[in-house]
Design an enzyme around this catalytic site. Sequence first.
Site, PDB file in Angstrom:
ATOM      1  N   GLU A 160      -0.751 -16.834 -10.492  1.00 39.31           N
ATOM      2  CA  GLU A 160       0.290 -16.007 -11.088  1.00 39.31           C
ATOM      3  C   GLU A 160       1.702 -16.389 -10.627  1.00 39.31           C
ATOM      4  O   GLU A 160       2.681 -15.760 -11.001  1.00 39.31           O
ATOM      5  CB  GLU A 160       0.011 -14.536 -10.779  1.00 39.31           C
ATOM      6  CG  GLU A 160      -1.274 -14.048 -11.414  1.00 39.31           C
ATOM      7  CD  GLU A 160      -1.543 -12.573 -11.188  1.00 39.31           C
ATOM      8  OE1 GLU A 160      -0.618 -11.849 -10.764  1.00 39.31           O
ATOM      9  OE2 GLU A 160      -2.680 -12.142 -11.458  1.00 39.31           O
ATOM     10  N   ASN A 209     -12.197  -0.953  -5.754  1.00 36.49           N
ATOM     11  CA  ASN A 209     -11.879  -1.231  -7.156  1.00 36.49           C
ATOM     12  C   ASN A 209     -13.078  -1.914  -7.824  1.00 36.49           C
ATOM     13  O   ASN A 209     -13.451  -3.014  -7.449  1.00 36.49           O
ATOM     14  CB  ASN A 209     -10.644  -2.134  -7.227  1.00 36.49           C
ATOM     15  CG  ASN A 209     -10.346  -2.629  -8.624  1.00 36.49           C
ATOM     16  OD1 ASN A 209     -10.837  -2.114  -9.617  1.00 36.49           O
ATOM     17  ND2 ASN A 209      -9.518  -3.665  -8.698  1.00 36.49           N
ATOM     18  N   CYS A 221      -6.133  -5.597  -8.020  1.00 33.55           N
ATOM     19  CA  CYS A 221      -6.011  -5.208  -6.616  1.00 33.55           C
ATOM     20  C   CYS A 221      -5.516  -6.368  -5.757  1.00 33.55           C
ATOM     21  O   CYS A 221      -4.993  -6.146  -4.664  1.00 33.55           O
ATOM     22  CB  CYS A 221      -7.331  -4.658  -6.093  1.00 33.55           C
ATOM     23  SG  CYS A 221      -8.759  -5.710  -6.346  1.00 33.55           S
ATOM     24  N   HIS A 222      -5.635  -7.600  -6.261  1.00 27.63           N
ATOM     25  CA  HIS A 222      -5.141  -8.764  -5.511  1.00 27.63           C
ATOM     26  C   HIS A 222      -3.616  -8.767  -5.411  1.00 27.63           C
ATOM     27  O   HIS A 222      -3.061  -9.457  -4.578  1.00 27.63           O
ATOM     28  CB  HIS A 222      -5.633 -10.074  -6.151  1.00 27.63           C
ATOM     29  CG  HIS A 222      -5.187 -10.276  -7.563  1.00 27.63           C
ATOM     30  ND1 HIS A 222      -5.847  -9.707  -8.645  1.00 27.63           N
ATOM     31  CD2 HIS A 222      -4.154 -10.986  -8.083  1.00 27.63           C
ATOM     32  CE1 HIS A 222      -5.237 -10.066  -9.768  1.00 27.63           C
ATOM     33  NE2 HIS A 222      -4.203 -10.829  -9.446  1.00 27.63           N
ATOM     34  N   TYR A 272       0.815  -1.211   0.000  1.00 27.80           N
ATOM     35  CA  TYR A 272       0.000   0.000   0.000  1.00 27.80           C
ATOM     36  C   TYR A 272       0.850   1.263   0.000  1.00 27.80           C
ATOM     37  O   TYR A 272       0.531   2.242  -0.670  1.00 27.80           O
ATOM     38  CB  TYR A 272      -0.965  -0.009   1.192  1.00 27.80           C
ATOM     39  CG  TYR A 272      -1.952  -1.143   1.109  1.00 27.80           C
ATOM     40  CD1 TYR A 272      -3.111  -1.027   0.358  1.00 27.80           C
ATOM     41  CD2 TYR A 272      -1.718  -2.343   1.782  1.00 27.80           C
ATOM     42  CE1 TYR A 272      -4.012  -2.083   0.258  1.00 27.80           C
ATOM     43  CE2 TYR A 272      -2.620  -3.398   1.695  1.00 27.80           C
ATOM     44  CZ  TYR A 272      -3.764  -3.269   0.932  1.00 27.80           C
ATOM     45  OH  TYR A 272      -4.648  -4.305   0.833  1.00 27.80           O
TER      46      TYR A 272
END
Length: 159
Positions: free
Chosen positions: A156, A121, A129-130, A98
């Site tokens: 990912e 979001n 946003c993850h 953040y």
Amino acid sequence: MTKSITYHTTPVGELALVEEGGSLIILGLVGDEMPGDVAECTPGQEPEVLACTKQQLDEYFAGERRDFDLPLAPQGTDFQVAVWDALYAIPWGETRNYGQIAAQVGKPKAARAVGGANNRNPIAIVIPCHRVIGANGAMVGYRGGVDIKEHLLKLEGII
């Protein structure tokens, strides 16, 4: 202008996809708050952006797509849009915290506000946003639940 909504089943649950004027404006979990002025699409008759979103989500969950190529029009405050732009720029397979996002948008002391914008979001997964984690590497909140966040980060190769 009319908004169109359709639904898509994915490994993280049923998603609601909303478009307006040819751009994706919402991608959220079924049950998330949706605008009241939407028209449900007949299956197979969705506007092109919604059909493309479904295809690209399928490719993403199959591990065949790393970047989305869709017209997006998230609606929010100037600060929220700046945060969402910064989120969109986080490459596949990487994370930010953040504080890093706050610094990137020119508000280095606004990490908490970044968390609020992250939570709001409207186009989850596509605006990733993850990929935002706590400064200590912790899997902090995710509107859809930390289990979904972890699923996406595993997909990912981040965790």
